[in-house]
Design an enzyme around this catalytic site. Structure first.
Site, PDB file in Angstrom:
ATOM      1  N   SER A  67      43.030  42.689  -9.951  1.00  0.00           N
ATOM      2  CA  SER A  67      43.287  41.948  -8.713  1.00  0.00           C
ATOM      3  C   SER A  67      42.570  42.612  -7.546  1.00  0.00           C
ATOM      4  O   SER A  67      42.372  43.838  -7.541  1.00  0.00           O
ATOM      5  CB  SER A  67      44.797  41.974  -8.464  1.00  0.00           C
ATOM      6  OG  SER A  67      45.091  41.597  -7.143  1.00  0.00           O
ATOM      7  N   TYR A 126      53.305  46.719  -7.130  1.00  0.00           N
ATOM      8  CA  TYR A 126      52.483  45.804  -7.933  1.00  0.00           C
ATOM      9  C   TYR A 126      51.021  46.252  -7.903  1.00  0.00           C
ATOM     10  O   TYR A 126      50.371  46.384  -8.951  1.00  0.00           O
ATOM     11  CB  TYR A 126      52.615  44.364  -7.409  1.00  0.00           C
ATOM     12  CG  TYR A 126      51.545  43.453  -7.968  1.00  0.00           C
ATOM     13  CD1 TYR A 126      51.558  43.065  -9.305  1.00  0.00           C
ATOM     14  CD2 TYR A 126      50.478  43.002  -7.169  1.00  0.00           C
ATOM     15  CE1 TYR A 126      50.549  42.263  -9.829  1.00  0.00           C
ATOM     16  CE2 TYR A 126      49.476  42.200  -7.684  1.00  0.00           C
ATOM     17  CZ  TYR A 126      49.520  41.833  -9.016  1.00  0.00           C
ATOM     18  OH  TYR A 126      48.511  41.047  -9.539  1.00  0.00           O
ATOM     19  N   LYS A 170      48.254  47.758 -10.944  1.00  0.00           N
ATOM     20  CA  LYS A 170      46.899  47.293 -11.284  1.00  0.00           C
ATOM     21  C   LYS A 170      45.910  48.458 -11.197  1.00  0.00           C
ATOM     22  O   LYS A 170      45.014  48.581 -12.029  1.00  0.00           O
ATOM     23  CB  LYS A 170      46.469  46.147 -10.358  1.00  0.00           C
ATOM     24  CG  LYS A 170      47.243  44.852 -10.573  1.00  0.00           C
ATOM     25  CD  LYS A 170      46.973  44.241 -11.950  1.00  0.00           C
ATOM     26  CE  LYS A 170      47.860  43.041 -12.233  1.00  0.00           C
ATOM     27  NZ  LYS A 170      47.794  42.536 -13.601  1.00  0.00           N
TER      28      LYS A 170
END
Ligand code: NAD
Ligand code: WQD
Length: 342
Positions: free
Chosen positions: A128, A154, A158
């Site tokens: 992302s 989050y 990643k």
């Protein structure tokens, strides 16, 4: 010898996974979906069937359960994996960091371990633009732009997943690895058979706009009007989810044609940014609806403007976005109209 067309698609019932499964089937691959529907609905399988005319193979498995996942590898022989399954809501990750680290890291570890054990050599990872954090004084990021501290658990998952993938590559693993750093995928399949199904109140802009116009939500709050952009609202690189699905196919085929281990990371976006107000105006024009919205305070952690330098995607896997933001908003709205007030 006939090439192995079996691909494991973890999270294949989700928003991006389902669009990718459609494109894989259309290109003659045999995707096997592994998903336990924790953030999706089994009805998506009907949508995939009505678009492709084919029943997608599904195993209802939690990817963090290695025993269950291993059984899928024992049943099928895979040429590789596209790993979508993860939690993805930034706000929720702040409240439930352990759930995010557990799901996003364990799922990846299991997939990589089993890829090595079963010789599934191609591996595409859903990364992302969140890995860039808040870039210093730049808006257009290349894959070489230094990443900053992640602004949420989050985002940290990643970054950690990319680190794990990099260490696996450095260890001499035979796996061919591709990180795709998605910017802002939006829209739905043009058939309106599949699309985004946010569970609960959406966090992302386009589903929020759609649900407001559909009367499910009262009004859209535009987070901040005092940014240093032309109209004062934030800028993002929105692009069509079917373009993203196609990027997976091109990326997978590129991996499949390599003759040795490799690790690459590619931005997936358009290279163009749109402001929140521009998106609202495009939506109103396309839908003929007048959207109820007002300005509110800035959202904590929001980046003023970020979009992708996409030249590497073009050079390496011959991919660039073909659909416009108008196409994406049209398809997203048609999908919402089909859902009605659900
Ligand atoms: P999604 O939630 O719609 O899809 C994820 C799917 O994975 C869901 O069907 C869910 O049920 C499944 N899943 C999650 N954990 C699982 C587990 N332990 N076992 C089995 N299934 C599990 O999300 P999406 O928008 O399609 O995102 C897919 C991937 O792309 C995620 O890794 C996400 O972080 C990444 N990503 C998404 C965006 C975006 O804007 N949507 C942007 C950048 C990256
Ligand atoms: C877009 C713009 C908001 C809702 C998220 C994740 C990121 C990545 C991409 C997964 C922003 C504004 C939004 C609303 C608003 N996903 N907005 N009112 O912030 O780019 O990033 O998706 O990896 O990790 O954080 O997308 O759709 O949330 O917001 O004004 O009710 O819309 O401020 O400028 P974002 P978004």
């Amino acid at each position: 010898m006939k090439k192995n067309r079996n691909i494991l698609v973890t999270g294949g019932a989700g928003y991006i996974g389902s669009h990718t499964v459609v494109e894989l089937i259309n290109k003659g691959f045999n995707p096997v979906i592994v998903d336990d529907f924790r953030n999706s609905d089994p009805k998506v399988l009907d949508g995939i069937k009505s678009i492709t005319g084919k029943e997608a193979l599904l195993r209802v498995v939690d990817v963090t359960n290695k025993k269950q996942l291993k059984a899928v590898f024992e049943e099928f022989s895979f040429s590789g994996i596209i790993h979508f399954a993860a939690y993805k809501a930034v706000n929720e990750s702040v409240d439930k960091p352990l759930a995010y680290y557990r799901n996003n890291i364990d799922g990846l570890l299991n997939c990589l371990e089993l890829a090595e054990e079963f010789n599934g050599l191609n591996f595409v990872f859903s990364s992302s633009c969140t890995v860039y954090g808040e870039p210093k004084d730049i808006k257009v990021v290349t894959e070489l732009t230094e990443t900053q501290e992640a602004s949420s658990p989050y985002g940290a998952t990643k970054q950690m997943c990319e680190r794990i993938i990099s260490d696996v590559h450095k260890s001499g693993s035979p796996i061919r690895l591709l990180n795709l750093r998605y910017f802002n995928p939006v829209g739905a399949h043009p058939s309106a058979e599949i699309g985004e199904l946010p569970i609960g109140k959406p966090n992302n802009l386009i589903p929020f706009i759609n649900q407001t116009a559909a009367g499910i939500l009262n009004e859209l709050i535009v987070f901040g009007n005092d940014y240093s952009t032309e109209d004062g609202t934030c800028i993002r690189d929105y692009f069509h989810v079917v373009d993203l699905a196609e990027a997976h196919i091109k990326g997978y085929e590129w991996l499949n044609n390599l003759d040795g281990p490799k690790l690459e990371t590619i931005n997936v976006g358009t290279g163009n940014g749109s402001s929140v107000l521009e998106i609202i105006h495009i939506f109103e024009k396309i839908s003929n609806e007048s959207l109820k919205w007002k300005f509110g305070p800035r959202r904590e952690g929001d980046i003023e403007q970020i979009y992708a330098d996409t030249s590497k995607a073009q050079e390496l896997i011959s991919w660039s976005a073909e659909r416009t933001i108008e196409d994406a908003i049209t398809d997203a709205w048609n999908w919402q109209k089909k859902l009605g007030n659900e």
